[in-house]
Design a protein around this motif. Structure first.
Motif, PDB file in Angstrom:
ATOM      1  N   LEU A 145     -52.736   5.001 -27.746  1.00 54.79           N
ATOM      2  CA  LEU A 145     -53.531   6.197 -27.991  1.00 54.79           C
ATOM      3  C   LEU A 145     -54.287   6.517 -26.707  1.00 54.79           C
ATOM      4  O   LEU A 145     -54.709   5.591 -25.985  1.00 54.79           O
ATOM      5  CB  LEU A 145     -54.509   5.953 -29.135  1.00 54.79           C
ATOM      6  CG  LEU A 145     -55.009   7.149 -29.957  1.00 54.79           C
ATOM      7  CD1 LEU A 145     -53.851   7.897 -30.597  1.00 54.79           C
ATOM      8  CD2 LEU A 145     -55.978   6.656 -31.038  1.00 54.79           C
ATOM      9  N   ARG A 146     -54.461   7.779 -26.436  1.00 58.76           N
ATOM     10  CA  ARG A 146     -55.205   8.209 -25.253  1.00 58.76           C
ATOM     11  C   ARG A 146     -56.382   9.061 -25.676  1.00 58.76           C
ATOM     12  O   ARG A 146     -56.225  10.109 -26.303  1.00 58.76           O
ATOM     13  CB  ARG A 146     -54.308   8.992 -24.294  1.00 58.76           C
ATOM     14  CG  ARG A 146     -54.945   9.269 -22.939  1.00 58.76           C
ATOM     15  CD  ARG A 146     -53.957   9.977 -22.011  1.00 58.76           C
ATOM     16  NE  ARG A 146     -54.470  10.174 -20.668  1.00 58.76           N
ATOM     17  CZ  ARG A 146     -54.320   9.293 -19.684  1.00 58.76           C
ATOM     18  NH1 ARG A 146     -53.641   8.174 -19.890  1.00 58.76           N
ATOM     19  NH2 ARG A 146     -54.822   9.539 -18.481  1.00 58.76           N
ATOM     20  N   LEU A 147     -57.566   8.605 -25.336  1.00 55.40           N
ATOM     21  CA  LEU A 147     -58.793   9.341 -25.605  1.00 55.40           C
ATOM     22  C   LEU A 147     -59.235  10.068 -24.347  1.00 55.40           C
ATOM     23  O   LEU A 147     -58.991   9.597 -23.234  1.00 55.40           O
ATOM     24  CB  LEU A 147     -59.908   8.405 -26.067  1.00 55.40           C
ATOM     25  CG  LEU A 147     -59.597   7.481 -27.242  1.00 55.40           C
ATOM     26  CD1 LEU A 147     -60.833   6.662 -27.600  1.00 55.40           C
ATOM     27  CD2 LEU A 147     -59.097   8.257 -28.439  1.00 55.40           C
ATOM     28  N   SER A 148     -59.887  11.203 -24.549  1.00 57.18           N
ATOM     29  CA  SER A 148     -60.392  11.960 -23.411  1.00 57.18           C
ATOM     30  C   SER A 148     -61.870  12.276 -23.618  1.00 57.18           C
ATOM     31  O   SER A 148     -62.312  12.534 -24.744  1.00 57.18           O
ATOM     32  CB  SER A 148     -59.603  13.254 -23.238  1.00 57.18           C
ATOM     33  OG  SER A 148     -59.986  13.934 -22.061  1.00 57.18           O
ATOM     34  N   GLN A 208     -77.589  20.560 -17.989  1.00 54.91           N
ATOM     35  CA  GLN A 208     -77.575  19.875 -19.270  1.00 54.91           C
ATOM     36  C   GLN A 208     -76.321  19.012 -19.363  1.00 54.91           C
ATOM     37  O   GLN A 208     -75.212  19.484 -19.175  1.00 54.91           O
ATOM     38  CB  GLN A 208     -77.590  20.891 -20.404  1.00 54.91           C
ATOM     39  CG  GLN A 208     -77.601  20.259 -21.787  1.00 54.91           C
ATOM     40  CD  GLN A 208     -77.639  21.294 -22.901  1.00 54.91           C
ATOM     41  OE1 GLN A 208     -77.693  22.494 -22.638  1.00 54.91           O
ATOM     42  NE2 GLN A 208     -77.599  20.841 -24.123  1.00 54.91           N
ATOM     43  N   VAL A 209     -76.534  17.741 -19.666  1.00 50.69           N
ATOM     44  CA  VAL A 209     -75.415  16.811 -19.761  1.00 50.69           C
ATOM     45  C   VAL A 209     -74.739  16.941 -21.121  1.00 50.69           C
ATOM     46  O   VAL A 209     -75.396  16.975 -22.159  1.00 50.69           O
ATOM     47  CB  VAL A 209     -75.899  15.368 -19.566  1.00 50.69           C
ATOM     48  CG1 VAL A 209     -74.755  14.389 -19.754  1.00 50.69           C
ATOM     49  CG2 VAL A 209     -76.529  15.202 -18.186  1.00 50.69           C
ATOM     50  N   GLN A 210     -73.435  17.028 -21.102  1.00 49.59           N
ATOM     51  CA  GLN A 210     -72.681  17.105 -22.339  1.00 49.59           C
ATOM     52  C   GLN A 210     -71.411  16.282 -22.211  1.00 49.59           C
ATOM     53  O   GLN A 210     -70.707  16.361 -21.199  1.00 49.59           O
ATOM     54  CB  GLN A 210     -72.332  18.549 -22.687  1.00 49.59           C
ATOM     55  CG  GLN A 210     -71.730  18.719 -24.081  1.00 49.59           C
ATOM     56  CD  GLN A 210     -71.588  20.179 -24.480  1.00 49.59           C
ATOM     57  OE1 GLN A 210     -71.617  21.071 -23.632  1.00 49.59           O
ATOM     58  NE2 GLN A 210     -71.426  20.418 -25.768  1.00 49.59           N
ATOM     59  N   LEU A 211     -71.137  15.501 -23.246  1.00 49.65           N
ATOM     60  CA  LEU A 211     -69.945  14.668 -23.295  1.00 49.65           C
ATOM     61  C   LEU A 211     -69.248  14.922 -24.620  1.00 49.65           C
ATOM     62  O   LEU A 211     -69.882  14.864 -25.675  1.00 49.65           O
ATOM     63  CB  LEU A 211     -70.319  13.182 -23.191  1.00 49.65           C
ATOM     64  CG  LEU A 211     -71.152  12.770 -21.973  1.00 49.65           C
ATOM     65  CD1 LEU A 211     -71.758  11.398 -22.192  1.00 49.65           C
ATOM     66  CD2 LEU A 211     -70.311  12.779 -20.726  1.00 49.65           C
ATOM     67  N   VAL A 212     -67.950  15.188 -24.576  1.00 48.13           N
ATOM     68  CA  VAL A 212     -67.210  15.486 -25.799  1.00 48.13           C
ATOM     69  C   VAL A 212     -65.920  14.684 -25.803  1.00 48.13           C
ATOM     70  O   VAL A 212     -65.054  14.871 -24.939  1.00 48.13           O
ATOM     71  CB  VAL A 212     -66.885  16.992 -25.911  1.00 48.13           C
ATOM     72  CG1 VAL A 212     -66.115  17.263 -27.202  1.00 48.13           C
ATOM     73  CG2 VAL A 212     -68.163  17.820 -25.872  1.00 48.13           C
ATOM     74  N   GLU A 213     -65.797  13.803 -26.794  1.00 45.28           N
ATOM     75  CA  GLU A 213     -64.604  12.971 -26.925  1.00 45.28           C
ATOM     76  C   GLU A 213     -63.543  13.673 -27.777  1.00 45.28           C
ATOM     77  O   GLU A 213     -63.863  14.446 -28.672  1.00 45.28           O
ATOM     78  CB  GLU A 213     -64.935  11.622 -27.578  1.00 45.28           C
ATOM     79  CG  GLU A 213     -65.990  10.810 -26.885  1.00 45.28           C
ATOM     80  CD  GLU A 213     -67.385  11.052 -27.445  1.00 45.28           C
ATOM     81  OE1 GLU A 213     -68.265  10.188 -27.282  1.00 45.28           O
ATOM     82  OE2 GLU A 213     -67.591  12.128 -28.069  1.00 45.28           O
ATOM     83  N   SER A 214     -62.293  13.335 -27.501  1.00 44.04           N
ATOM     84  CA  SER A 214     -61.180  13.828 -28.300  1.00 44.04           C
ATOM     85  C   SER A 214     -60.030  12.841 -28.208  1.00 44.04           C
ATOM     86  O   SER A 214     -60.022  11.970 -27.336  1.00 44.04           O
ATOM     87  CB  SER A 214     -60.730  15.209 -27.822  1.00 44.04           C
ATOM     88  OG  SER A 214     -60.279  15.156 -26.488  1.00 44.04           O
ATOM     89  N   GLY A 215     -59.076  12.981 -29.125  1.00 48.05           N
ATOM     90  CA  GLY A 215     -57.861  12.182 -29.056  1.00 48.05           C
ATOM     91  C   GLY A 215     -57.760  11.044 -30.041  1.00 48.05           C
ATOM     92  O   GLY A 215     -56.758  10.324 -30.064  1.00 48.05           O
ATOM     93  N   GLY A 216     -58.773  10.848 -30.860  1.00 48.79           N
ATOM     94  CA  GLY A 216     -58.706   9.770 -31.828  1.00 48.79           C
ATOM     95  C   GLY A 216     -57.690  10.039 -32.923  1.00 48.79           C
ATOM     96  O   GLY A 216     -57.148  11.141 -33.044  1.00 48.79           O
ATOM     97  N   GLY A 217     -57.430   9.018 -33.733  1.00 42.60           N
ATOM     98  CA  GLY A 217     -56.499   9.177 -34.835  1.00 42.60           C
ATOM     99  C   GLY A 217     -56.068   7.846 -35.399  1.00 42.60           C
ATOM    100  O   GLY A 217     -56.657   6.801 -35.110  1.00 42.60           O
TER     101      GLY A 217
END
Length: 126
Positions: A18-21, A1-10
């Motif tokens: 800014l660095r997003l992951s 199952q493909v899953q993508l989760v972004e983080s690091g916004g603000g």
């Protein structure tokens, strides 16, 4: 199952960084690329850039060249987007995405991507 989760916004001031992951799971060598996209209020989703899974080649739209850098960490299964010299027009929800049926030459077309994260908000404002 493909899953993508972004983080690091603000929230960041103009000229800041800014660095997003994007945490990636379920993506195999059969997939073509991991892309970063963004969507500003009232506007269509647009590409920022992408990294090809086969060899790590990166591609950027003109507005991102020289300011944004995509990098991948295979050990951590993450694809990061480093954003420097941010401008108010960079404001939007940023998404990472992937696909296994992206046509040649279409790596920066959002409709070519089948799997998307939930997005992370980036606001550039003083």
């Amino acid at each position: 199952q493909v899953q993508l989760v972004e983080s690091g916004g603000g929230l960041v001031q103009p000229g800041g960084s800014l660095r997003l992951s994007c945490a990636v799971s379920g993506v195999t060598a059969d997939f073509d690329a991991i892309g970063w996209f963004r969507q500003a209020p009232g506007k269509e989703r647009e590409a920022v850039g992408c990294v090809e899974i086969s060899d790590g080649t990166t591609w950027y739209v003109d507005s991102a060249k020289g300011r944004f850098t995509i990098s991948r960490d295979n050990a951590k299964n993450t694809v990061d987007l480093q954003m420097n010299s941010l401008k108010p027009e960079d404001t939007g929800v940023y998404y990472c995405a992937t696909g296994a049926r992206i046509r040649p030459g279409a790596l920066l077309y959002p409709l070519e991507y089948d799997y998307w994260g939930q997005g992370t908000q980036v606001t550039v404002s003083s």
